[in-house]
Design a protein around this motif. Structure first.
Motif, PDB file in Angstrom:
ATOM      1  N   ASP A  22       0.819  -1.202   0.000  1.00  0.00           N
ATOM      2  CA  ASP A  22       0.000   0.000   0.000  1.00  0.00           C
ATOM      3  C   ASP A  22       0.866   1.271   0.000  1.00  0.00           C
ATOM      4  O   ASP A  22       1.942   1.309   0.615  1.00  0.00           O
ATOM      5  CB  ASP A  22      -0.907   0.025   1.230  1.00  0.00           C
ATOM      6  CG  ASP A  22      -1.930  -1.108   1.217  1.00  0.00           C
ATOM      7  OD1 ASP A  22      -2.015  -1.810   0.203  1.00  0.00           O
ATOM      8  OD2 ASP A  22      -2.633  -1.272   2.235  1.00  0.00           O
ATOM      9  N   PRO A  24       0.117   5.107   1.008  1.00  0.00           N
ATOM     10  CA  PRO A  24      -0.867   6.074   1.495  1.00  0.00           C
ATOM     11  C   PRO A  24      -0.726   7.469   0.892  1.00  0.00           C
ATOM     12  O   PRO A  24      -1.691   8.234   0.861  1.00  0.00           O
ATOM     13  CB  PRO A  24      -0.616   6.103   3.003  1.00  0.00           C
ATOM     14  CG  PRO A  24       0.796   5.656   3.163  1.00  0.00           C
ATOM     15  CD  PRO A  24       1.042   4.669   2.064  1.00  0.00           C
ATOM     16  N   ASP A  25       0.467   7.790   0.414  1.00  0.00           N
ATOM     17  CA  ASP A  25       0.681   9.132  -0.164  1.00  0.00           C
ATOM     18  C   ASP A  25       1.711   9.029  -1.291  1.00  0.00           C
ATOM     19  O   ASP A  25       2.918   8.888  -1.040  1.00  0.00           O
ATOM     20  CB  ASP A  25       1.160  10.104   0.912  1.00  0.00           C
ATOM     21  CG  ASP A  25       1.239  11.542   0.396  1.00  0.00           C
ATOM     22  OD1 ASP A  25       1.024  11.757  -0.816  1.00  0.00           O
ATOM     23  OD2 ASP A  25       1.512  12.435   1.213  1.00  0.00           O
ATOM     24  N   SER A  28       4.841  11.275  -1.457  1.00  0.00           N
ATOM     25  CA  SER A  28       6.038  10.960  -0.657  1.00  0.00           C
ATOM     26  C   SER A  28       7.060  10.163  -1.444  1.00  0.00           C
ATOM     27  O   SER A  28       8.219  10.056  -1.049  1.00  0.00           O
ATOM     28  CB  SER A  28       5.640  10.194   0.609  1.00  0.00           C
ATOM     29  OG  SER A  28       5.121   8.912   0.276  1.00  0.00           O
ATOM     30  N   ASP A  50      -7.474  10.854  -3.360  1.00  0.00           N
ATOM     31  CA  ASP A  50      -6.864  11.580  -2.259  1.00  0.00           C
ATOM     32  C   ASP A  50      -5.895  10.692  -1.488  1.00  0.00           C
ATOM     33  O   ASP A  50      -5.896   9.463  -1.619  1.00  0.00           O
ATOM     34  CB  ASP A  50      -7.945  12.124  -1.323  1.00  0.00           C
ATOM     35  CG  ASP A  50      -8.932  13.023  -2.047  1.00  0.00           C
ATOM     36  OD1 ASP A  50      -8.524  13.658  -3.044  1.00  0.00           O
ATOM     37  OD2 ASP A  50     -10.103  13.066  -1.630  1.00  0.00           O
ATOM     38  N   THR A  51      -5.063  11.313  -0.672  1.00  0.00           N
ATOM     39  CA  THR A  51      -4.136  10.554   0.168  1.00  0.00           C
ATOM     40  C   THR A  51      -4.899   9.791   1.240  1.00  0.00           C
ATOM     41  O   THR A  51      -6.066  10.067   1.528  1.00  0.00           O
ATOM     42  CB  THR A  51      -3.119  11.500   0.825  1.00  0.00           C
ATOM     43  OG1 THR A  51      -3.826  12.452   1.628  1.00  0.00           O
ATOM     44  CG2 THR A  51      -2.287  12.228  -0.220  1.00  0.00           C
ATOM     45  N   ASN A  52      -4.195   8.796   1.826  1.00  0.00           N
ATOM     46  CA  ASN A  52      -4.738   7.991   2.926  1.00  0.00           C
ATOM     47  C   ASN A  52      -6.031   7.281   2.531  1.00  0.00           C
ATOM     48  O   ASN A  52      -6.949   7.112   3.342  1.00  0.00           O
ATOM     49  CB  ASN A  52      -4.951   8.856   4.169  1.00  0.00           C
ATOM     50  CG  ASN A  52      -3.647   9.412   4.688  1.00  0.00           C
ATOM     51  OD1 ASN A  52      -2.653   8.686   4.829  1.00  0.00           O
ATOM     52  ND2 ASN A  52      -3.611  10.715   4.963  1.00  0.00           N
ATOM     53  N   TYR A  53      -6.116   6.881   1.252  1.00  0.00           N
ATOM     54  CA  TYR A  53      -7.194   6.035   0.755  1.00  0.00           C
ATOM     55  C   TYR A  53      -8.566   6.696   0.913  1.00  0.00           C
ATOM     56  O   TYR A  53      -9.540   6.067   1.327  1.00  0.00           O
ATOM     57  CB  TYR A  53      -7.175   4.667   1.457  1.00  0.00           C
ATOM     58  CG  TYR A  53      -5.776   4.162   1.705  1.00  0.00           C
ATOM     59  CD1 TYR A  53      -4.883   3.964   0.653  1.00  0.00           C
ATOM     60  CD2 TYR A  53      -5.308   3.934   3.003  1.00  0.00           C
ATOM     61  CE1 TYR A  53      -3.586   3.524   0.879  1.00  0.00           C
ATOM     62  CE2 TYR A  53      -4.011   3.495   3.235  1.00  0.00           C
ATOM     63  CZ  TYR A  53      -3.154   3.294   2.169  1.00  0.00           C
ATOM     64  OH  TYR A  53      -1.868   2.868   2.397  1.00  0.00           O
ATOM     65  N   LYS A  54      -8.628   7.935   0.545  1.00  0.00           N
ATOM     66  CA  LYS A  54      -9.886   8.673   0.644  1.00  0.00           C
ATOM     67  C   LYS A  54     -10.250   9.284  -0.707  1.00  0.00           C
ATOM     68  O   LYS A  54      -9.451   9.310  -1.637  1.00  0.00           O
ATOM     69  CB  LYS A  54      -9.787   9.765   1.711  1.00  0.00           C
ATOM     70  CG  LYS A  54      -9.608   9.203   3.121  1.00  0.00           C
ATOM     71  CD  LYS A  54      -9.527  10.309   4.160  1.00  0.00           C
ATOM     72  CE  LYS A  54      -9.356   9.734   5.556  1.00  0.00           C
ATOM     73  NZ  LYS A  54      -9.273  10.785   6.590  1.00  0.00           N
ATOM     74  N   SER A  75      -3.634   9.758  -5.698  1.00  0.00           N
ATOM     75  CA  SER A  75      -2.718  10.154  -4.625  1.00  0.00           C
ATOM     76  C   SER A  75      -2.419   9.023  -3.650  1.00  0.00           C
ATOM     77  O   SER A  75      -1.554   9.181  -2.783  1.00  0.00           O
ATOM     78  CB  SER A  75      -3.312  11.334  -3.854  1.00  0.00           C
ATOM     79  OG  SER A  75      -3.372  12.483  -4.678  1.00  0.00           O
ATOM     80  N   SER A  76      -3.127   7.892  -3.743  1.00  0.00           N
ATOM     81  CA  SER A  76      -2.828   6.745  -2.886  1.00  0.00           C
ATOM     82  C   SER A  76      -3.273   5.456  -3.568  1.00  0.00           C
ATOM     83  O   SER A  76      -4.177   5.462  -4.415  1.00  0.00           O
ATOM     84  CB  SER A  76      -3.489   6.884  -1.513  1.00  0.00           C
ATOM     85  OG  SER A  76      -4.880   7.080  -1.616  1.00  0.00           O
ATOM     86  N   GLN A  78      -3.952   1.076  -2.873  1.00  0.00           N
ATOM     87  CA  GLN A  78      -4.169   0.057  -1.847  1.00  0.00           C
ATOM     88  C   GLN A  78      -4.409  -1.305  -2.500  1.00  0.00           C
ATOM     89  O   GLN A  78      -5.221  -1.436  -3.411  1.00  0.00           O
ATOM     90  CB  GLN A  78      -5.368   0.425  -0.969  1.00  0.00           C
ATOM     91  CG  GLN A  78      -5.531  -0.451   0.255  1.00  0.00           C
ATOM     92  CD  GLN A  78      -6.653   0.043   1.150  1.00  0.00           C
ATOM     93  OE1 GLN A  78      -7.783   0.202   0.710  1.00  0.00           O
ATOM     94  NE2 GLN A  78      -6.332   0.321   2.409  1.00  0.00           N
TER      95      GLN A  78
END
Length: 332
Positions: A22, A24-25, A28, A50-54, A75-76, A78
């Protein structure tokens, strides 16, 4: 191995990065807001705006995806880790899992039945599912993961009493390694057959040279076959079965039509025939029928299962000669 390869441009072009876990960002790792195509190996991946799986999310199964939704926005990332082999979801007519219910284990277009536009809650027992508000995977959708319970679709789901299509995400193709257990090889039968006979007669008082031929070349054939003893796990992928450094067979959907390999064997014929003798050279092929168990390790989503098959061969590679000398009467 489960892997996603993401590309900067459409058609799998431009800069690329590979991930096996995964992310998340993506910013990075210097790859945020730039993905336009991707390739998935193994389990499906979820791509989030979006980041953090949103934010908005799309699922991508194994294969090449030369154009994607959220172009230049992901942005992410998973990995879908659920066991996708035997999916199951239960849809309920009312909120809080009440009213009529429907248990589904495969892709279903609800418009063809009596449960169209009825679901208001669900429980995912196995796998990962995509729920659509229109038939044929159309309209707004929601990705439901194993173990999740949604007691009330509510306004945020956008399809309360409107769910019309459900689709279970499919896992990637398994990785299959096959090994013949030669230590357990069993010879089932052996028999010798005469495949050629060469004759020469010397009626003189002197040893003579065999004038017809000094050697001959024969084709020694070996047939190969494979079958499962008991197949507990469905296999729809080709795999290779290595017999020897020269012979590599492909098994498709668990079966292999008999395949034949050919060797050239040269047999040398004696150069001399004794006086007043007939020399008979018999060329003999020994047919050996043998079998050996085959161990197949089938790995999918990090889980390994073992199947046992059987390799069988009928080999005529061993060719030898038998010499018979008979006296002949002297000519007056």
């Amino acid at each position: 191995m489960n892997k996603i390869i993401v590309y900067e441009h459409p058609d799998l072009n431009g800069l690329r990065k590979e991930f096996t876990a995964d992310v998340p960002d993506l910013h990075s790792v210097d790859f945020g807001d730039c993905i336009s195509s991707l390739k998935v190996i193994g389990q499906p991946w979820l791509v989030f705006r979006d980041t953090n799986y949103k934010g908005p999310c799309y699922a991508y199964e194994e294969g090449e995806h030369k154009h994607i939704f959220l172009n230049n926005q992901p942005s992410s990332l998973q990995l879908v880790t659920e066991d996708l082999e035997y999916p199951q979801i239960t849809l309920y007519e009312y909120t809080n899992y009440e009213g009529a219910r429907k248990v589904i284990t495969e892709e279903t277009n609800l418009t063809y039945g009596y449960f169209n536009d009825k679901a208001s809650s669900h429980i995912v027992q196995k796998g990962a599912w995509i729920l659509y508000d229109d038939e044929n995977r159309g309209g707004w959708f929601y990705i439901a993961r194993e173990g999740t319970k949604i007691p009330n679709y509510g306004p945020e789901f956008k399809f309360r009493s409107k769910c019309s299509h459900v689709y279970p995400l499919k896992g990637g193709k398994p990785v299959i390694t096959a090994k013949i257990l030669w230590d357990h090889k069993k010879v089932e039968s052996e028999r010798a057959i005469v495949i050629d006979e060469i004759n020469g007669i010397n009626t003189t008082d002197f040893e003579q040279t065999f004038t017809s031929i000094n050697s001959r070349v024969y084709e020694a054939t070996t047939s190969h076959s494979f079958q499962f003893k008991v197949l507990n796990y469905p296999i729809d992928k080709k795999f290779n079965l290595s017999i020897d450094p020269r012979t590599n067979l492909t098994v498709e959907k668990g079966s292999l039509d008999s395949t034949v390999t050919v060797d050239k064997v040269e047999v040398t014929v004696p150069a001399r025939i004794p006086p007043h003798s007939e020399l008979i050279v018999q060329v003999i092929m020994k047919l050996v029928t043998a079998s050996a168990p085959v161990e197949l390790i089938i790995t999918k989503n990090g889980k390994a299962k073992t199947e046992i098959g059987e390799y069988r061969s009928v080999s005529g590679r061993h060719i030898s000669t038998k010499y018979i000398v008979k006296p002949v009467e002297k000519k007056n």
